[in-house]
Write a protein that holds these residues in place. Structure first.
Motif, short mmCIF file in Angstrom:
data_model
loop_
_atom_site.label_atom_id
_atom_site.label_comp_id
_atom_site.label_asym_id
_atom_site.label_seq_id
_atom_site.Cartn_x
_atom_site.Cartn_y
_atom_site.Cartn_z
N ASP A 16 55.55 42.80 25.61
CA ASP A 16 56.54 43.29 24.64
C ASP A 16 57.95 42.86 25.01
OD1 ASP A 16 54.48 44.54 23.29
OD2 ASP A 16 55.02 46.58 23.91
N ALA A 17 58.22 42.65 26.29
CA ALA A 17 59.54 42.19 26.75
C ALA A 17 59.69 40.68 26.60
CB ALA A 17 59.77 42.61 28.20
N GLY A 18 58.62 40.00 26.19
CA GLY A 18 58.69 38.56 25.94
C GLY A 18 58.30 37.69 27.11
N TYR A 19 57.60 38.24 28.09
CA TYR A 19 57.21 37.49 29.27
C TYR A 19 55.69 37.29 29.31
CZ TYR A 19 61.88 38.47 31.06
OH TYR A 19 63.24 38.54 31.23
N GLU A 20 55.28 36.32 30.07
CA GLU A 20 53.85 36.07 30.27
C GLU A 20 53.32 36.99 31.37
OE1 GLU A 20 50.82 32.53 31.78
OE2 GLU A 20 52.87 32.00 31.21
N HIS A 21 52.21 37.62 31.11
CA HIS A 21 51.58 38.53 32.08
C HIS A 21 50.23 37.96 32.53
CE1 HIS A 21 48.67 41.77 33.06
NE2 HIS A 21 49.68 42.21 33.78
N SER A 22 49.92 38.18 33.78
CA SER A 22 48.56 37.94 34.24
C SER A 22 48.21 39.02 35.25
CB SER A 22 48.39 36.55 34.86
OG SER A 22 49.17 36.40 36.01
N ARG A 23 46.93 39.29 35.38
CA ARG A 23 46.45 40.31 36.31
C ARG A 23 45.39 39.67 37.19
NH1 ARG A 23 45.42 45.31 33.52
NH2 ARG A 23 47.51 45.77 34.22
N HIS A 24 45.46 40.00 38.46
CA HIS A 24 44.51 39.47 39.43
C HIS A 24 43.87 40.64 40.16
CE1 HIS A 24 46.26 35.46 38.86
NE2 HIS A 24 47.40 36.12 38.78
N GLU A 25 42.56 40.59 40.30
CA GLU A 25 41.86 41.57 41.13
C GLU A 25 41.70 40.95 42.51
OE1 GLU A 25 38.24 42.86 39.25
OE2 GLU A 25 39.35 44.39 38.14
N CYS A 26 42.09 41.68 43.52
CA CYS A 26 42.06 41.20 44.90
C CYS A 26 41.11 42.08 45.70
CB CYS A 26 43.45 41.29 45.53
SG CYS A 26 44.79 40.65 44.52
N GLU A 27 40.19 41.46 46.42
CA GLU A 27 39.29 42.23 47.27
C GLU A 27 39.86 42.32 48.67
OE1 GLU A 27 34.77 42.13 49.09
OE2 GLU A 27 35.15 41.16 47.16
N THR A 28 39.99 43.54 49.15
CA THR A 28 40.50 43.74 50.50
C THR A 28 39.38 43.51 51.51
OG1 THR A 28 39.99 46.10 50.60
CG2 THR A 28 42.15 45.48 49.68
N GLU A 29 39.78 43.27 52.74
CA GLU A 29 38.81 43.03 53.81
C GLU A 29 37.88 44.23 54.02
OE1 GLU A 29 39.27 42.37 58.53
OE2 GLU A 29 40.62 41.16 57.29
N ASP A 30 38.35 45.43 53.70
CA ASP A 30 37.52 46.61 53.89
C ASP A 30 36.82 47.06 52.60
OD1 ASP A 30 39.93 47.51 52.78
OD2 ASP A 30 39.91 49.39 53.90
N GLY A 31 36.82 46.20 51.56
CA GLY A 31 35.96 46.42 50.40
C GLY A 31 36.53 47.14 49.20
N TYR A 32 37.82 47.24 49.09
CA TYR A 32 38.43 47.83 47.91
C TYR A 32 38.90 46.70 46.99
CZ TYR A 32 38.43 52.36 50.21
OH TYR A 32 38.04 53.52 50.81
N ILE A 33 38.90 46.97 45.68
CA ILE A 33 39.43 46.03 44.71
C ILE A 33 40.78 46.58 44.26
CG2 ILE A 33 39.08 44.86 42.50
CD1 ILE A 33 36.96 44.13 44.59
N VAL A 34 41.84 45.84 44.52
CA VAL A 34 43.19 46.27 44.15
C VAL A 34 43.75 45.28 43.13
CG1 VAL A 34 43.67 47.56 46.25
CG2 VAL A 34 44.08 45.11 46.23
N GLN A 35 44.64 45.76 42.28
CA GLN A 35 45.17 44.93 41.21
C GLN A 35 46.58 44.44 41.50
OE1 GLN A 35 44.96 46.79 37.40
NE2 GLN A 35 42.78 46.35 37.18
#
Length: 139
Positions: A16-35
């Motif tokens: 809405d602010a006119g910018y390009e967005h992307s989202r990445h899911e990152c897996e941590t070494e201890d097994g959590y998925i963080v965004q």
């Protein structure tokens, strides 16, 4: 009674602010998925990573609008802007190999955020930027 609630996501606010967005899911070494949310500036060589505080999310960096939000100001200064979401922020996910264990999702402390979450964000940012820079160099 009608409530005045803004239900837009981080992606919605950025677009809405006119910018390009992307989202990445990152897996941590201890097994959590963080965004990791991004206000993309793919041609930028300078990168900035914003991290939220306790009981907050990456939305804090874009919620004040195009002219007053730190993420947009950094983007206009030439940065490729990344905003991490620590574990515990919706959607809460575990890596498939960790889901099979008996360990509770909430079995972590603040030290894990620094040791694992931030490391996963930095690793992902490096991978994304290296890929983009290689694409710019190849003729």
């Amino acid at each position: 009674m009608k409530q005045n609630i803004d239900t837009r996501t981080v992606a919605d606010l950025i677009k809405d602010a006119g910018y390009e967005h992307s989202r990445h899911e990152c897996e941590t070494e201890d097994g959590y998925i963080v965004q990791l949310d991004r206000v993309a500036n793919k041609s930028a060589f300078n990168v900035i990573l914003f991290m939220h505080g306790v009981l907050d999310s990456s939305q804090t960096w874009v919620v004040h609008g195009r002219d007053r939000s730190a993420a947009y100001l950094a983007h206009r200064q030439g940065f490729d802007v990344y905003m991490g979401n620590f574990r515990g922020i919706y959607p809460r996910k575990l890596a498939p190999w960790k889901q099979k264990s008996a360990v509770s999702y909430w079995n972590y402390n603040i030290d894990h955020l620094a040791k694992y979450d931030i490391a996963a964000f930095i690793k992902t940012i490096i991978e994304v930027k290296v890929h983009e820079i290689k694409k710019m160099i190849v003729l």
